[in-house]
Design a protein around this motif. Structure first.
Motif, mmCIF file in Angstrom:
data_model
loop_
_atom_site.group_PDB
_atom_site.id
_atom_site.type_symbol
_atom_site.label_atom_id
_atom_site.label_comp_id
_atom_site.label_asym_id
_atom_site.label_seq_id
_atom_site.Cartn_x
_atom_site.Cartn_y
_atom_site.Cartn_z
ATOM 1 N N SER A 1 -4.300 7.158 1.725
ATOM 2 C CA SER A 1 -3.555 7.938 0.727
ATOM 3 C C SER A 1 -3.446 7.138 -0.567
ATOM 4 O O SER A 1 -3.353 5.907 -0.545
ATOM 5 N N ASP A 2 -3.493 7.866 -1.678
ATOM 6 C CA ASP A 2 -3.295 7.295 -3.018
ATOM 7 C C ASP A 2 -4.212 6.120 -3.372
ATOM 8 O O ASP A 2 -3.804 5.215 -4.134
ATOM 9 N N GLY A 3 -5.454 6.166 -2.885
ATOM 10 C CA GLY A 3 -6.414 5.117 -3.237
ATOM 11 C C GLY A 3 -6.691 5.059 -4.740
ATOM 12 O O GLY A 3 -6.820 3.969 -5.312
ATOM 13 N N ALA A 4 -6.731 6.208 -5.390
ATOM 14 C CA ALA A 4 -7.100 6.251 -6.816
ATOM 15 C C ALA A 4 -6.105 5.495 -7.693
ATOM 16 O O ALA A 4 -6.459 4.971 -8.741
ATOM 17 N N GLN A 5 -4.866 5.434 -7.241
ATOM 18 C CA GLN A 5 -3.854 4.758 -8.065
ATOM 19 C C GLN A 5 -3.517 3.357 -7.552
ATOM 20 O O GLN A 5 -2.645 2.691 -8.102
ATOM 21 N N SER A 6 -4.234 2.933 -6.511
ATOM 22 C CA SER A 6 -3.926 1.618 -5.934
ATOM 23 C C SER A 6 -4.741 0.533 -6.622
ATOM 24 O O SER A 6 -5.962 0.659 -6.782
ATOM 25 N N PRO B 1 0.828 -1.201 0.000
ATOM 26 C CA PRO B 1 0.000 0.000 0.000
ATOM 27 C C PRO B 1 0.866 1.256 0.000
ATOM 28 O O PRO B 1 2.059 1.187 0.275
ATOM 29 N N CYS B 2 0.234 2.382 -0.284
ATOM 30 C CA CYS B 2 0.959 3.646 -0.205
ATOM 31 C C CYS B 2 1.464 3.820 1.225
ATOM 32 O O CYS B 2 2.645 4.069 1.443
ATOM 33 N N ALA B 3 0.556 3.671 2.196
ATOM 34 C CA ALA B 3 0.905 3.965 3.586
ATOM 35 C C ALA B 3 0.534 2.817 4.516
ATOM 36 O O ALA B 3 -0.404 2.062 4.257
ATOM 37 N N SER C 1 2.496 3.467 -10.484
ATOM 38 C CA SER C 1 1.370 3.921 -9.662
ATOM 39 C C SER C 1 1.423 5.439 -9.505
ATOM 40 O O SER C 1 0.473 6.146 -9.858
ATOM 41 N N HIS C 2 2.558 5.933 -8.975
ATOM 42 C CA HIS C 2 2.704 7.392 -8.875
ATOM 43 C C HIS C 2 2.849 8.008 -10.268
ATOM 44 O O HIS C 2 2.442 9.133 -10.496
ATOM 45 N N GLY C 3 3.424 7.235 -11.179
ATOM 46 C CA GLY C 3 3.666 7.752 -12.527
ATOM 47 C C GLY C 3 2.413 8.015 -13.336
ATOM 48 O O GLY C 3 2.446 8.791 -14.303
ATOM 49 N N PHE D 1 6.242 7.285 7.154
ATOM 50 C CA PHE D 1 6.392 8.744 7.133
ATOM 51 C C PHE D 1 5.958 9.188 5.732
ATOM 52 O O PHE D 1 6.606 8.838 4.750
ATOM 53 N N LYS D 2 4.849 9.896 5.641
ATOM 54 C CA LYS D 2 4.295 10.218 4.328
ATOM 55 C C LYS D 2 4.504 11.692 3.965
ATOM 56 O O LYS D 2 4.125 12.582 4.724
ATOM 57 N N PRO D 3 5.076 11.954 2.797
ATOM 58 C CA PRO D 3 5.215 13.335 2.330
ATOM 59 C C PRO D 3 3.920 13.770 1.635
ATOM 60 O O PRO D 3 3.701 13.439 0.479
ATOM 61 N N LEU E 1 4.640 -1.351 -7.207
ATOM 62 C CA LEU E 1 3.200 -1.188 -7.408
ATOM 63 C C LEU E 1 2.491 -0.887 -6.097
ATOM 64 O O LEU E 1 2.775 -1.519 -5.072
ATOM 65 N N GLU E 2 1.522 0.034 -6.144
ATOM 66 C CA GLU E 2 0.686 0.261 -4.964
ATOM 67 C C GLU E 2 -0.579 -0.596 -5.076
ATOM 68 O O GLU E 2 -1.236 -0.630 -6.124
ATOM 69 N N VAL E 3 -0.881 -1.274 -3.979
ATOM 70 C CA VAL E 3 -2.040 -2.158 -3.952
ATOM 71 C C VAL E 3 -2.694 -2.031 -2.580
ATOM 72 O O VAL E 3 -2.023 -1.861 -1.564
ATOM 73 N N PHE F 1 8.195 -5.754 0.088
ATOM 74 C CA PHE F 1 6.961 -5.057 0.454
ATOM 75 C C PHE F 1 7.242 -3.568 0.639
ATOM 76 O O PHE F 1 8.240 -3.188 1.255
ATOM 77 N N ARG F 2 6.377 -2.720 0.106
ATOM 78 C CA ARG F 2 6.510 -1.274 0.284
ATOM 79 C C ARG F 2 5.343 -0.748 1.116
ATOM 80 O O ARG F 2 4.211 -1.248 1.023
ATOM 81 N N ALA F 3 5.552 0.263 1.917
ATOM 82 C CA ALA F 3 4.485 0.964 2.625
ATOM 83 C C ALA F 3 5.161 2.082 3.402
ATOM 84 O O ALA F 3 6.213 1.870 4.013
HETATM 85 MN MN MN Z 1 1.714 6.704 -2.708
#
Ligand code: MN
Ligand code: PEP
Length: 337
Positions: A308-313, A101-103, A271-273, A130-132, A297-299, A125-127
């Protein structure tokens, strides 16, 4: 400039180059990184000085410090760098999958997504803890509590963890918990942070600044390498252009351009791209076809409820489908995934 010494030229020849560089008014330092012996001389741009050094015994060649030379350059180190997260390698002709996930929102959320990605054969795994965020009123991440959750998830699943450090304070914390430290787009030119990351004994995932040229991006990586940390993974995540059909313009053309000039591996974050989940699968496939060392990939198990970033997940179904397509594509291209 980088002065490449002939193999076996010995310490006396090195000392003479350093002495001459000093006489000319430049500081030099020996670069000991297991490849060909070399000396890094800063601030020397004059052709006549370059020639003087070039002619000294034991000097094989002198590479002027153009933006694509330095420690990041392929000229200095032709072999591709492999970034190692324990027993998981990134680079070396393989295509890696990083997903999550994003966060970090809660242990349950992260665990559900972690189980999904493990089931698809993902090892990293990414998550973000600390979110900018663009707005100070948006969810800022769980901070150290989030890192702790990620450590528990690693324990339960065996996944390697990559997560972002936002500043030098959070870098210390992230270093204690993560297998790879992420430096985000907004911090690509935070030079103090880059130097601090260069002093870590841990791989760094360096995202491209959203308005950074390839040269600026590579010089940001150079900051990390110059401090002694060679394990840098570049990540293309889209740049700002006049195009407004997507959140950013994913610059896939940078993948072969990177191959031309640097030994560092590169992955792509569609995803961010793109900013929109439905555009992620085609661009992820294109990234692998373009020769990237992997995709990030964000999932999310419930994208519409993501903080955060639900639209691109991607949701679980579209994620599973994409991973299966990527594996078929890698197979067809003869790439290990
Ligand atoms: Mn994100
Ligand atoms: C992220 O990967 O969570 C992120 C914030 O990415 P970027 O720095 O590319 O915006």
């Amino acid at each position: 400039m980088i002065i490449i010494m002939t193999p076996g030229s010995g310490p006396r020849a090195m000392a003479e180059v350093l002495r001459k560089a000093e006489e000319l008014g430049f500081g030099g330092e020996v670069v000991e990184r297991g490849f060909q012996p070399a000396i890094l001389v800063r601030d020397c741009k004059e052709l006549k000085d370059l020639r003087t050094l070039q002619e000294l015994p034991g000097v094989e060649r002198v590479i002027p410090l153009s933006p694509v030379s330095g420690l990041v350059s392929k000229e200095l180190k032709p072999d591709p760098t492999i970034v190692r997260l324990g027993d998981v390698d990134i680079g070396a002709g393989k295509a890696s999958l990083i997903a999550g996930p994003c966060a970090v929102e809660s242990f349950d959320q992260v665990m559900r997504i972690a189980e999904l990605v493990v089931g698809c054969g993902v090892e990293i795994f990414r998550a973000g803890a600390f979110k900018p965020r663009t707005s100070p009123y948006s969810f800022q991440g769980l901070g150290e509590e989030g890192l702790d959750i990620l450590a528990r998830v690693r324990e339960e699943t065996g996944l390697k963890i990559v997560t972002e450090a936002l500043d030098c304070d959070s870098l210390g914390m992230v270093n204690q918990y993560a297998d790879m430290v992420q430096i985000g787009s907004r911090n690509m030119q935070n030079y103090l942070l880059l130097k601090a990351a260069g002093r870590l004994k841990k791989p760094v995932l360096l995202k491209r600044g959203m308005a950074a040229t390839l040269e600026e991006w590579l010089m940001a990586a150079e900051y990390i390498l110059a401090e002694g940390n060679e394990e840098v993974l570049l990540c293309e995540r889209g740049v700002r252009t006049f195009s407004d059909h997507a959140r950013f313009t994913l610059d896939l053309g940078v993948v072969p351009a990177i191959r031309d000039v640097t030994h560092l591996p590169v992955i792509v974050d569609p995803s961010h791209g793109t900013g929109l989940w439905s555009r992620v699968p085609p661009m992820a496939k294109a990234a692998i076809a373009a020769g990237a060392d992997g995709v990030m990939l964000e999932v999310h198990h419930q994208p519409d409820k993501a903080l955060s970033d639900g639209a691109q997940s991607l949701d679980p179904d579209s994620f599973v489908e994409l991973i299966s397509d990527l594996k078929r594509l890698a197979d067809a291209l003869g790439i290990e995934m």
